[in-house]
Design a protein around this motif. Structure first.
Motif, short mmCIF file in Angstrom:
data_model
loop_
_atom_site.label_atom_id
_atom_site.label_comp_id
_atom_site.label_asym_id
_atom_site.label_seq_id
_atom_site.Cartn_x
_atom_site.Cartn_y
_atom_site.Cartn_z
N ALA A 161 1.01 -1.24 -0.11
CA ALA A 161 -0.07 0.00 -0.05
C ALA A 161 0.66 1.04 0.42
CB ALA A 161 -1.11 0.08 0.93
N VAL A 162 2.25 0.77 0.46
CA VAL A 162 2.69 2.68 0.89
C VAL A 162 3.67 3.21 -0.50
CG1 VAL A 162 4.66 3.57 1.78
CG2 VAL A 162 3.04 2.19 3.69
N THR A 163 4.51 0.97 -1.28
CA THR A 163 4.61 1.65 -2.59
C THR A 163 3.79 1.92 -3.80
OG1 THR A 163 4.32 -0.06 -2.86
CG2 THR A 163 6.31 0.12 -1.68
N THR A 164 2.89 1.55 -3.21
CA THR A 164 1.15 2.32 -4.26
C THR A 164 1.16 3.58 -4.56
OG1 THR A 164 0.60 0.14 -4.40
CG2 THR A 164 -0.68 1.09 -5.58
N ALA A 165 1.07 4.27 -3.20
CA ALA A 165 0.29 5.24 -2.31
C ALA A 165 1.82 6.46 -3.39
CB ALA A 165 0.30 5.32 -1.08
N THR A 166 2.98 5.89 -2.47
CA THR A 166 4.44 7.01 -2.95
C THR A 166 4.03 6.59 -4.16
OG1 THR A 166 4.99 5.59 -0.88
CG2 THR A 166 6.40 7.44 -2.47
N ALA A 167 3.94 5.91 -5.25
CA ALA A 167 4.26 6.17 -6.68
C ALA A 167 3.35 6.66 -7.32
CB ALA A 167 4.33 4.78 -6.80
N VAL A 168 2.15 7.09 -6.66
CA VAL A 168 0.80 7.40 -7.83
C VAL A 168 1.03 8.88 -7.19
CG1 VAL A 168 -1.03 8.34 -7.44
CG2 VAL A 168 -0.99 5.63 -7.80
N LEU A 169 1.65 9.86 -6.22
CA LEU A 169 1.71 9.96 -5.89
C LEU A 169 3.13 11.13 -5.97
CD1 LEU A 169 0.58 13.10 -3.15
CD2 LEU A 169 2.27 11.94 -1.93
N ALA A 182 0.54 3.24 -10.62
CA ALA A 182 -0.02 1.98 -9.43
C ALA A 182 0.65 1.27 -9.60
CB ALA A 182 -1.14 2.06 -9.93
N VAL A 183 0.56 0.33 -11.68
CA VAL A 183 1.34 -0.54 -11.07
C VAL A 183 2.39 -1.19 -11.03
CG1 VAL A 183 2.07 -2.18 -13.21
CG2 VAL A 183 -0.50 -1.10 -13.18
N THR A 184 2.95 0.34 -11.31
CA THR A 184 4.68 0.42 -10.85
C THR A 184 4.87 -0.08 -8.94
OG1 THR A 184 5.07 1.61 -12.45
CG2 THR A 184 6.53 1.37 -11.11
N GLY A 185 4.05 0.79 -8.75
CA GLY A 185 4.12 0.87 -6.46
C GLY A 185 3.76 -0.87 -6.79
N VAL A 186 2.34 -1.06 -7.27
CA VAL A 186 2.23 -2.97 -6.39
C VAL A 186 3.50 -3.29 -6.50
CG1 VAL A 186 0.38 -4.66 -6.56
CG2 VAL A 186 -0.06 -1.88 -6.83
N ILE A 187 4.30 -3.79 -7.74
CA ILE A 187 5.25 -4.38 -8.62
C ILE A 187 6.59 -4.11 -7.56
CG2 ILE A 187 7.12 -5.17 -10.79
CD1 ILE A 187 4.14 -4.37 -12.09
N LEU A 188 6.28 -2.93 -6.67
CA LEU A 188 7.72 -2.61 -6.37
C LEU A 188 7.67 -3.36 -5.49
CD1 LEU A 188 10.36 -1.18 -5.57
CD2 LEU A 188 9.44 0.63 -5.07
N GLY A 189 6.32 -3.17 -4.20
CA GLY A 189 5.45 -3.68 -2.85
C GLY A 189 5.99 -4.70 -3.32
N LEU A 190 6.26 -5.65 -3.94
CA LEU A 190 5.67 -6.75 -4.15
C LEU A 190 7.17 -7.51 -4.50
CD1 LEU A 190 2.91 -8.02 -6.34
CD2 LEU A 190 3.10 -8.23 -3.64
N ILE A 191 8.09 -7.12 -4.80
CA ILE A 191 10.08 -7.64 -4.32
C ILE A 191 10.28 -6.91 -3.48
CG2 ILE A 191 9.80 -7.62 -6.76
CD1 ILE A 191 10.88 -4.97 -7.97
N LEU A 192 9.90 -6.85 -2.67
CA LEU A 192 10.48 -5.77 -1.39
C LEU A 192 10.57 -7.01 -0.50
CD1 LEU A 192 9.53 -2.13 -1.11
CD2 LEU A 192 11.29 -3.19 -2.00
N GLY A 200 11.88 3.96 -2.28
CA GLY A 200 12.08 3.10 -3.57
C GLY A 200 11.39 3.50 -4.55
N ALA A 201 9.96 3.85 -4.15
CA ALA A 201 8.91 3.94 -5.13
C ALA A 201 9.34 5.17 -5.67
CB ALA A 201 7.60 4.04 -4.09
N VAL A 202 9.34 6.14 -4.79
CA VAL A 202 9.93 7.81 -5.72
C VAL A 202 11.13 7.82 -6.90
CG1 VAL A 202 11.20 9.73 -4.59
CG2 VAL A 202 9.53 8.97 -3.03
N ALA A 203 12.56 6.37 -6.09
CA ALA A 203 13.44 7.29 -7.17
C ALA A 203 12.57 6.38 -8.36
CB ALA A 203 14.02 5.94 -6.04
N ALA A 204 11.61 4.99 -8.24
CA ALA A 204 11.18 4.22 -9.81
C ALA A 204 10.54 4.98 -10.68
CB ALA A 204 10.59 2.79 -9.08
#
Lengths: 444, 306
Positions: B49-57, B78-88, B100-104
């Motif tokens: 949830a954190v990576t997804t929200a951060t990615a979208v923001l 959102a897709v990038t965020g969820v995928i990043l979350g899942l590979i952490l 990570g999400a900000v960098a992505a």
């Protein structure tokens, strides 16, 4: 006679688009349009040199009387579709933006046939070609190429005649109705061309979403009485746009590939639209030239969708009024994939017209382009196996060398790339621009 | 007379949009998110949830700063965020995930022009950035209710034989949040294929390349394929549109390259990041693959059928 003469099933064409059918009008009998008050006959209703009028203002003309002709080889004479008086000869703007002269005829409301109409006498190839020329026949599927030019081939050049009844564009059912209403005409046309022009085989390609049409044609074509030597085959094509595009149809029917930049003849084929063929057969029986045309009138802004048999030259606004068009926002001549949007409804129905579609606000509004996501759907869907995504990039940086290498000139503008693009990009339009700038660069 | 709209043909469009495609990818990721939650608890869900929200923001703010059209709602971020979350790893810190999400999004995606323009997979590259920058990537807390909450080695670190194939298949092992469950990934894969979001070429070539290479290197093939991020990477990361080739031949080479490099890194490398580096390396080669394998247009084939 040898078993490999016909394919058992069609060959698979690359790419394409699964477009909605919207064939609402396929089961309704064609309605005959009342005689219009005034008709407009443009001098350019075919590919080739425009005709010159051979009547003057004030002349009385009969329906079926030749009113324009030209001596050029690639051209086709034009006939009046009503009886009445020539009111004026003036320039009109055609749907594609070009200008040409047009004969305006005020109808006397009688539609009296010309007394000069004679049954053509066919004794030889030359007679038939002459008769087809005099009939004013052009490719009625939309291209408008003069039929007598196309058909003028010897059997050693082309062994196969392909009759195009794919009708892959959404909404349009005029060819479908032609089959259901005039299948005997079609078949007599087929046998005439077989006999006189010397083709070895005829393949009639119909998309499988028209089972009644396929059944009706197959009944005649497969019968031992009418086709004892098995020279005619009705081939059921997969329903996939653009199955009816000439090069795709030839491949689907024969597995032959038309070389880039060449004609069907280079693959030993002649392709003819089924309504054109039916018209020719009818002309040989009656002597009445091309003065009426069946068009499909449909679209979300049309309250009474139908197929209409209209005199050529009838203003589109009369047609729309007759079919109860309510506040249309976009009007198309032809189908939604390749048809032309028109800005002026006083334009007339042309020979090669097969549909008038009118759409309301929702369908007419233009979708907003978003960024290309590089998904490759334009490439996957291109029936010519081109790379629209890379072609557009090359066109943007005016890289003519790359455009040449990517063979942009082969684009048939079928619209599949734009249809399938999830980012709503106007790819086909940019392909046209890419073609144009490459052409220009060569002329310089 | 009302004004008529005139435009270039075609006049109708298909129903697929960027948003609907990205929505389909999100749906395909649901089984992986659920598997992550089952095996690693709510903390896993929180990280995703954190990576997804951060990615979208981040996408939203980047577009504003760059004065470009707003793309935060096309679901690609959102897709990038969820995928990043899942590979952490499930035990990583929240700030670590945010970074990570900000960098992505900001660095890997937007700085190259946003959707469709980035040459490297944002989630994959962000994971590499995190791995190299912090030590957080190697904290593998297994908080599953099926095993005791202890820090356990991932299958790859433990080596072949430490886990049963069945545990690997259902995902009852240590590892990143969404990578462990083979069955969840396969459900997502089938959904993507049915919805025609991706072509099966890249995942199959990836898996095939890795399988052959693992046999060649004398490894336990099934174990290699079902452990680590191989399957998740093959289905969800290597198939990213902007960073993979378009042509079929290009896709085959791309997939095989990913599989082979993954195995080479696993067998001979020192870092535990075979899949991420393999995908990143192939991302860089992808444009070259596309210009190498240009399909012949219809009618220009050398041998024309008679």
């Amino acid at each position: 006679m040898n078993e490999s003469r016909f394919p058992v099933k069609p060959f698979r064409v690359h790419g394409g688009a699964k477009v909605g059918h919207h064939k609402h009008t396929s089961q309704n009998e064609t309605v005959v349009f009342p005689i219009p008050g005034e008709i407009i006959i443009p001098m350019s209703q075919h590919i080739g040199k425009p005709c010159a009028p051979c009547v003057a203002v004030g002349d009385h003309v009969f329906a079926g009387q030749k009113i324009a002709d030209v001596t050029a080889f690639v051209a086709s004479p034009i006939h009046s579709s009503v009886s009445g008086t020539v009111k004026k000869i003036a320039s009109v703007k055609m749907p594609n933006g070009s200008k040409c002269d047009a004969v305006f005829i005020e109808s006397d409301g009688l539609r009296e046939l010309s007394p000069d109409i004679r049954l053509p006498e066919i004794k030889s190839r030359e007679d038939l070609l002459e008769a087809i020329k005099n009939s004013g026949a052009v490719g009625l599927g939309g291209a408008g190429f003069p039929t007598h030019v196309k058909i003028n081939v010897t059997p050693d050049k082309a062994d196969t005649l392909i009759i195009n009844a794919a009708e892959c564009e959404p909404y349009i059912t005029s060819d479908h109705r032609e089959i259901l209403e005039n299948s005997w005409n079609i078949m007599s046309g087929v046998y005439t061309l077989l006999e006189i022009m010397g083709f070895k085989r005829v393949i009639i390609g119909v998309e499988e979403n028209k089972p009644d049409a396929i059944a009706q044609l197959t009944d005649i074509a497969e019968s031992k009485t009418y086709d004892p030597d098995d020279r005619v085959k009705v081939l059921k094509l997969k329903t996939k746009y653009p199955q009816g595009a000439e090069k795709m149809l030839i491949y689907a029917c024969t597995k032959r590939i038309v070389p880039a930049g060449k004609l069907p003849l280079d693959a030993g084929c002649v392709v003819m639209n089924i309504t054109t063929l039916s018209f020719i057969a009818n002309y040989l029986k009656t002597g009445i030239p091309l003065i009426s045309k069946r068009i499909t009138v449909d679209g979300t802004a049309v309250s009474k969708p139908c197929n209409l048999l209209v005199p050529i030259g009838t203003p589109i606004k009369d047609v729309l009024e007759f079919c109860g068009a309510e506040n249309p926002k976009k009007i198309l001549m032809g189908g939604p994939m390749m048809g032309t949007a028109i800005s002026d409804t006083s334009l007339p129905v042309l020979k090669q017209n097969n549909a008038i579609l009118a759409f309301g606000e929702d369908e007419a509004s233009l979708p907003e382009e978003t960024d290309c996501i590089h998904c490759g759907r334009c490439v996957e869907s291109c029936p010519m196996k081109l790379q629209p995504v890379n072609i557009i990039k090359a066109a943007k940086r005016k890289d003519f060398e790359a455009l040449e290498k990517l063979q942009v000139a082969n684009c048939i503008e079928c619209g599949c790339c734009t249809y399938n693009c999830p980012a709503n990009r106007y790819i086909t339009q940019q392909m046209r621009i890419a073609k144009a700038i490459l052409r220009d660069s060569k002329q310089k | 007379m009302n004004k008529l709209i005139v435009s270039s043909s075609p006049h109708i469009r298909g129903i697929k949009t960027t948003r609907s495609i990205m929505g389909d990818v999100l749906i395909a990721l649901i089984p992986c998110v659920m598997a992550g939650m089952v095996y690693f608890g709510f903390r896993a869900l929180l990280i995703v949830a954190v990576t997804t929200a951060t990615a979208v923001l981040t996408e939203y703010l980047s577009r504003i700063i760059m004065k470009r059209t707003q793309t935060a709602f096309d679901l690609s971020a959102a897709v990038t965020g969820v995928i990043l979350g899942l590979i952490l790893p499930p035990g990583c810190g929240i700030l670590f995930a945010v970074f990570g999400a900000v960098a992505a999004i900001a660095v890997v995606k937007q700085m190259f022009g946003g959707i469709g323009q980035n040459f490297a997979n944002p989630a994959c590259t962000a994971r590499i950035i995190l791995l190299i920058s912090f030590s957080g990537m190697s904290v593998w807390t297994n908080t599953s209710f099926m095993t005791d909450a202890v820090t356990s080695a991932t299958p790859l670190a433990a080596g072949s034989g430490a886990y049963h194939y069945f545990d690997l298949f259902i995902g009852n092992t240590g590892g990143c949040i969404g990578e462990t469950s083979v069955v969840a990934i396969l459900i997502g894969f089938i959904y993507l294929l049915v919805r025609k979001v991706i072509s099966p070429i890249i995942p199959l070539a990836f898996i095939g390349g890795a399988a052959v290479m693992s046999l060649f290197c004398g490894q336990d093939m099934l174990f290699e394929l079902m452990s680590g991020g191989l399957l998740f990477g093959a289905v969800f990361m290597a198939t990213d549109y902007s960073t993979s080739p378009i042509s079929k031949a290009g896709k085959v080479v791309f997939g095989i390259g990913c599989g082979v490099i993954t195995m080479l890194i696993r067998v001979f490398g020192t870092l535990p990041e075979g899949v991420s580096f393999a995908i990143l390396i192939m991302n860089i080669i992808a444009p070259q693959l596309d210009s190498l394998f240009v399909p012949k247009p219809f009618g220009t084939e050398r041998r024309l059928a008679k």
